[in-house]
Design a protein around this motif. Structure first.
Motif, mmCIF file in Angstrom:
data_model
loop_
_atom_site.group_PDB
_atom_site.id
_atom_site.type_symbol
_atom_site.label_atom_id
_atom_site.label_comp_id
_atom_site.label_asym_id
_atom_site.label_seq_id
_atom_site.Cartn_x
_atom_site.Cartn_y
_atom_site.Cartn_z
ATOM 1 N N PRO A 138 8.051 1.972 6.248
ATOM 2 C CA PRO A 138 7.214 2.195 5.088
ATOM 3 C C PRO A 138 5.726 2.132 5.448
ATOM 4 O O PRO A 138 5.338 1.562 6.462
ATOM 5 C CB PRO A 138 7.580 1.061 4.140
ATOM 6 N N ARG A 139 4.965 2.707 4.564
ATOM 7 C CA ARG A 139 3.509 2.698 4.692
ATOM 8 C C ARG A 139 2.950 2.388 3.307
ATOM 9 O O ARG A 139 3.304 3.055 2.339
ATOM 10 C CB ARG A 139 3.032 4.057 5.169
ATOM 11 N N TYR A 140 2.144 1.363 3.221
ATOM 12 C CA TYR A 140 1.580 0.937 1.944
ATOM 13 C C TYR A 140 0.076 1.142 1.962
ATOM 14 O O TYR A 140 -0.580 0.892 2.964
ATOM 15 C CB TYR A 140 1.889 -0.541 1.681
ATOM 16 N N MET A 141 -0.432 1.594 0.818
ATOM 17 C CA MET A 141 -1.865 1.800 0.645
ATOM 18 C C MET A 141 -2.256 1.243 -0.717
ATOM 19 O O MET A 141 -1.441 1.223 -1.641
ATOM 20 C CB MET A 141 -2.208 3.283 0.658
ATOM 21 N N ILE A 142 -3.520 0.841 -0.823
ATOM 22 C CA ILE A 142 -4.073 0.414 -2.109
ATOM 23 C C ILE A 142 -5.281 1.294 -2.407
ATOM 24 O O ILE A 142 -6.157 1.475 -1.559
ATOM 25 C CB ILE A 142 -4.525 -1.063 -2.094
ATOM 26 N N VAL A 143 -5.295 1.840 -3.620
ATOM 27 C CA VAL A 143 -6.425 2.637 -4.099
ATOM 28 C C VAL A 143 -6.953 1.928 -5.342
ATOM 29 O O VAL A 143 -6.176 1.576 -6.241
ATOM 30 C CB VAL A 143 -5.986 4.077 -4.444
ATOM 31 N N GLY A 163 -10.801 5.090 -7.458
ATOM 32 C CA GLY A 163 -10.273 6.113 -6.561
ATOM 33 C C GLY A 163 -10.586 5.905 -5.098
ATOM 34 O O GLY A 163 -10.294 6.775 -4.272
ATOM 35 N N SER A 164 -11.160 4.764 -4.738
ATOM 36 C CA SER A 164 -11.473 4.477 -3.332
ATOM 37 C C SER A 164 -10.282 3.803 -2.657
ATOM 38 O O SER A 164 -9.637 2.932 -3.239
ATOM 39 C CB SER A 164 -12.679 3.548 -3.223
ATOM 40 N N ILE A 165 -10.029 4.209 -1.431
ATOM 41 C CA ILE A 165 -8.953 3.594 -0.649
ATOM 42 C C ILE A 165 -9.444 2.226 -0.186
ATOM 43 O O ILE A 165 -10.420 2.127 0.546
ATOM 44 C CB ILE A 165 -8.573 4.467 0.556
ATOM 45 N N LYS A 166 -8.778 1.185 -0.613
ATOM 46 C CA LYS A 166 -9.153 -0.174 -0.231
ATOM 47 C C LYS A 166 -8.319 -0.681 0.937
ATOM 48 O O LYS A 166 -8.778 -1.497 1.730
ATOM 49 C CB LYS A 166 -9.012 -1.126 -1.422
ATOM 50 N N LEU A 167 -7.078 -0.244 1.003
ATOM 51 C CA LEU A 167 -6.202 -0.598 2.122
ATOM 52 C C LEU A 167 -5.552 0.691 2.585
ATOM 53 O O LEU A 167 -4.803 1.318 1.830
ATOM 54 C CB LEU A 167 -5.139 -1.618 1.692
ATOM 55 N N GLU A 195 -3.742 1.150 5.565
ATOM 56 C CA GLU A 195 -2.481 1.069 6.298
ATOM 57 C C GLU A 195 -1.932 -0.344 6.335
ATOM 58 O O GLU A 195 -2.575 -1.261 6.841
ATOM 59 C CB GLU A 195 -2.672 1.566 7.739
ATOM 60 N N ALA A 196 -0.751 -0.471 5.782
ATOM 61 C CA ALA A 196 0.044 -1.684 5.934
ATOM 62 C C ALA A 196 1.484 -1.217 6.092
ATOM 63 O O ALA A 196 1.906 -0.273 5.423
ATOM 64 C CB ALA A 196 -0.095 -2.593 4.721
ATOM 65 N N VAL A 197 2.230 -1.842 6.975
ATOM 66 C CA VAL A 197 3.620 -1.436 7.198
ATOM 67 C C VAL A 197 4.619 -2.496 6.736
ATOM 68 O O VAL A 197 5.820 -2.298 6.856
ATOM 69 C CB VAL A 197 3.889 -1.041 8.672
ATOM 70 N N LYS A 198 4.104 -3.566 6.193
ATOM 71 C CA LYS A 198 4.952 -4.621 5.626
ATOM 72 C C LYS A 198 4.529 -4.847 4.180
ATOM 73 O O LYS A 198 3.341 -4.928 3.875
ATOM 74 C CB LYS A 198 4.793 -5.939 6.396
ATOM 75 N N ALA A 199 5.520 -4.978 3.288
ATOM 76 C CA ALA A 199 5.229 -5.159 1.861
ATOM 77 C C ALA A 199 4.575 -6.503 1.569
ATOM 78 O O ALA A 199 3.960 -6.675 0.514
ATOM 79 C CB ALA A 199 6.510 -5.005 1.047
ATOM 80 N N ASP A 200 4.687 -7.446 2.493
ATOM 81 C CA ASP A 200 4.059 -8.748 2.282
ATOM 82 C C ASP A 200 2.779 -8.912 3.127
ATOM 83 O O ASP A 200 2.301 -10.025 3.332
ATOM 84 C CB ASP A 200 5.047 -9.878 2.565
ATOM 85 N N HIS A 201 2.235 -7.804 3.575
ATOM 86 C CA HIS A 201 0.977 -7.830 4.326
ATOM 87 C C HIS A 201 -0.086 -8.527 3.471
ATOM 88 O O HIS A 201 -0.246 -8.209 2.293
ATOM 89 C CB HIS A 201 0.549 -6.402 4.658
ATOM 90 N N ILE A 202 -0.807 -9.451 4.042
ATOM 91 C CA ILE A 202 -1.766 -10.281 3.297
ATOM 92 C C ILE A 202 -2.826 -9.438 2.589
ATOM 93 O O ILE A 202 -3.278 -9.771 1.502
ATOM 94 C CB ILE A 202 -2.417 -11.352 4.195
ATOM 95 N N ARG A 203 -3.212 -8.315 3.175
ATOM 96 C CA ARG A 203 -4.270 -7.490 2.578
ATOM 97 C C ARG A 203 -3.810 -6.764 1.326
ATOM 98 O O ARG A 203 -4.630 -6.305 0.548
ATOM 99 C CB ARG A 203 -4.822 -6.513 3.610
ATOM 100 N N ILE A 204 -2.506 -6.647 1.115
ATOM 101 C CA ILE A 204 -2.035 -6.016 -0.124
ATOM 102 C C ILE A 204 -2.446 -6.869 -1.311
ATOM 103 O O ILE A 204 -3.115 -6.383 -2.236
ATOM 104 C CB ILE A 204 -0.504 -5.787 -0.097
#
Length: 161
Positions: free
Chosen positions: A133-138, A142-146, A148-157
């Motif tokens: 998986p690949r997780y992103m936060i917008v 509309g700005s991409i804040k994160l 790339e994360a490949v784990k759903a529990d990545h701290i930056r999420i």
């Protein structure tokens, strides 16, 4: 001396690599075509516009991907904790039939779209997609804040939600 020069060049090259993540989607990525669950075509830009003003968690996944399925309970926990966030699931399943079956089987709640252009399409290339998986936060603007994360529990999420 040659060995020293080589090591110096290698050191400079390694530490001067541009690792900055984009904060906006490319025009090509925004124009990439996805498929809705109803079978309609939609651009990624229209997907974003449908969720305008909300923070988005984008999950690029596939029903055949073990890591994606293992991450789903963590995404469901995030959905409970951050219920004001829009959850967008972009599928890299091989067929639309498999995609829809996977949504139902794993009870995935959110907005679902099929990435018909796949890994090598404009959106996949923008992400430099090499793993799911690949997780992103917008954010709501509309700005991409994160990027790339490949784990759903990545701290930056959580930091960005």
């Amino acid at each position: 001396m040659k060995k020293m020069n080589f090591l110096l060049i290698l050191f400079i090259s390694f530490f001067s690599c541009n690792t900055k993540s984009p904060t906006q989607f490319s025009v090509a990525a925004l124009n990439d075509i996805f498929i809705t669950q109803e079978g309609d075509s939609i651009t990624f830009e229209d997907i974003l516009e449908n969720h305008q003003g909300k923070t988005l968690l984008i999950d690029v996944w596939a029903s055949w991907c073990r890591d994606c399925i293992e991450g789903m309970p963590k995404i469901k926990d995030l959905q409970k904790e951050y219920n004001d966030v829009s959850y967008i699931f972009l599928s890299l399943d091989k067929t639309q039939k498999a995609w829809k079956k996977g949504i139902k089987k794993h009870q995935v709640e959110g907005a679902h779209y099929f990435m018909q252009s796949g890994w090598e399409g404009a959106f996949g290339k923008f992400l430099d997609l090499d793993w799911i998986p690949r997780y992103m936060i917008v954010d709501a603007k509309g700005s991409i804040k994160l990027f790339e994360a490949v784990k759903a529990d990545h701290i930056r999420i959580k930091e960005n939600l």
